[in-house]
Write a protein that holds these residues in place. Structure first.
Motif, mmCIF file in Angstrom:
data_model
loop_
_atom_site.group_PDB
_atom_site.id
_atom_site.type_symbol
_atom_site.label_atom_id
_atom_site.label_comp_id
_atom_site.label_asym_id
_atom_site.label_seq_id
_atom_site.Cartn_x
_atom_site.Cartn_y
_atom_site.Cartn_z
ATOM 1 N N TRP A 47 2.196 -21.252 3.762
ATOM 2 C CA TRP A 47 2.015 -21.844 5.088
ATOM 3 C C TRP A 47 2.777 -20.944 6.064
ATOM 4 C CZ3 TRP A 47 4.240 -27.289 6.742
ATOM 5 C CH2 TRP A 47 3.858 -27.555 8.057
ATOM 6 N N TRP B 247 -3.514 -26.225 7.750
ATOM 7 C CA TRP B 247 -2.238 -26.898 7.559
ATOM 8 C C TRP B 247 -2.002 -27.932 8.657
ATOM 9 C CZ3 TRP B 247 0.036 -27.065 3.166
ATOM 10 C CH2 TRP B 247 -0.044 -25.994 2.265
ATOM 11 N N MET C 84 -5.441 -22.223 5.860
ATOM 12 C CA MET C 84 -4.836 -22.016 4.537
ATOM 13 C C MET C 84 -5.809 -21.419 3.536
ATOM 14 S SD MET C 84 -4.724 -25.716 2.589
ATOM 15 C CE MET C 84 -3.799 -26.603 3.814
#
Length: 322
Positions: free
Chosen positions: A175, A212, A218
């Motif tokens: 992330w 995310w 992602m």
């Protein structure tokens, strides 16, 4: 305690079998560690004898024996040495050959160097205790222990690099700006703040793919491995995963009823965990909630003890890109 028992004071017999298998099946790794992995370091007499066979064969023929040559040498040794337990010999040979077919020895190389250093330091300490009683030759004691601590260190690797010689690499993220890949991320907060729930939510979101919490992309759905002793898998974790919309096939829950308790401070524990991560595949993150529950008798207030657990864990995360 007899020497053939499976319990040892340092590295398990299982690990030592894999080191012998590495010596037999990974020539490059064996040659690299030829000077430091000594047969007398193995706690099991059969493993010690088999390590001697491989080492002597290499010294004589400048090559590692094939499986057939290894069998012939081992049979001859057993016939000539009645003290070696024949049943143990047959079982151990079979396991070593199985490892040769199934294992990749990349992670075993690091274990082999650590094993050699452990055994060398243990031998040096015993020798130093004897020296202390007999002569108090502190210079000899210092040299013995210092030499042992240098076992496994590669002398051809420089202690430093010029910054200009280092190839720059971009940090990879699970992330972006929050959780890097190949490293440990600590997630803390006050009691009952919802830390466990939030981390499980993160695993669920990862299993769906997309974006995310902040909208950062992602990519494709990926899996996770969730380790906890605080919440029951059947009555709590599964219910939460369903409520959070997670893909149950992409979230692995640690089996707390497994007969071998995962204490990351114990030899072989991180190795077993790494094997499990490789087995299940497609896992992008490992959650240990909380890490203190998986560190055995490690004192959380002792910096060196904590580092002894986290450092190999971080190396494993880097190898597996978690």
């Amino acid at each position: 305690m007899e020497k053939t028992e499976e319990t040892t004071y340092g590295y398990s017999v299982e690990i030592q079998k894999k080191i012998v298998a590495m010596m037999l099946f990974d020539k490059a790794a064996f040659v690299e560690n030829l000077e430091i992995i000594r047969p007398e370091y193995f706690d099991n007499p059969v493993l010690e004898a088999l390590a001697k066979i491989i080492r002597k064969f290499y010294e004589k023929y400048h090559k590692v024996p094939t499986s057939d040559e290894f069998f012939q040498e081992a049979d001859a040794l057993i016939d000539s040495n009645k003290k070696l337990p024949r049943n143990d010999y047959a079982d151990i040979i079979g396991e070593i050959l199985t490892f040769g077919r199934l294992e990749t020895f990349e992670y075993v190389k690091d274990l082999a160097r650590e094993f050699a250093k452990f055994q060398a330091v243990r031998a040096a300490l015993l020798e130093s205790a004897d020296t202390l009683q007999k002569s108090r030759d502190y210079g000899k004691i210092n040299k013995s222990i210092t030499d042992a601590l240098l076992i496994g260190e590669k002398s051809d690797i420089p202690m430093s690099y010029k910054a200009s010689d280092i190839e720059q690499r971009e940090l990879k993220w699970l992330w972006k700006n929050y959780i890097p890949l190949g490293a440990i991320t600590m997630f803390g907060g006050n009691p009952d703040a919802g830390k466990s729930w939030w981390m499980l939510n993160l695993c669920c979101k990862l299993s769906r793919g997309g974006t995310w919490f902040d909208g950062e992309p992602m990519g494709d759905p990926a899996g996770s491995y969730f380790m906890t002793y605080e919440d029951d898998a059947a009555s709590i974790l599964k219910k939460r995963i369903i409520q959070l919309g997670g893909d149950e096939d992409l979230i692995n829950i640690h089996n707390t009823e497994h007969p071998i308790h995962t204490e990351l401070s114990q030899p072989g524990a991180i190795e077993r965990l790494e094997r499990e991560l490789i087995r299940i595949g497609n896992r992008r993150t490992l959650v240990i909630d909380p890490v203190i529950d998986f560190t055995g008798k490690t004192n959380p207030n002792a910096v060196q003890e904590v580092r002894a657990v986290l450092t190999p864990l971080a190396k494993m995360a880097k190898r597996q890109n978690l």
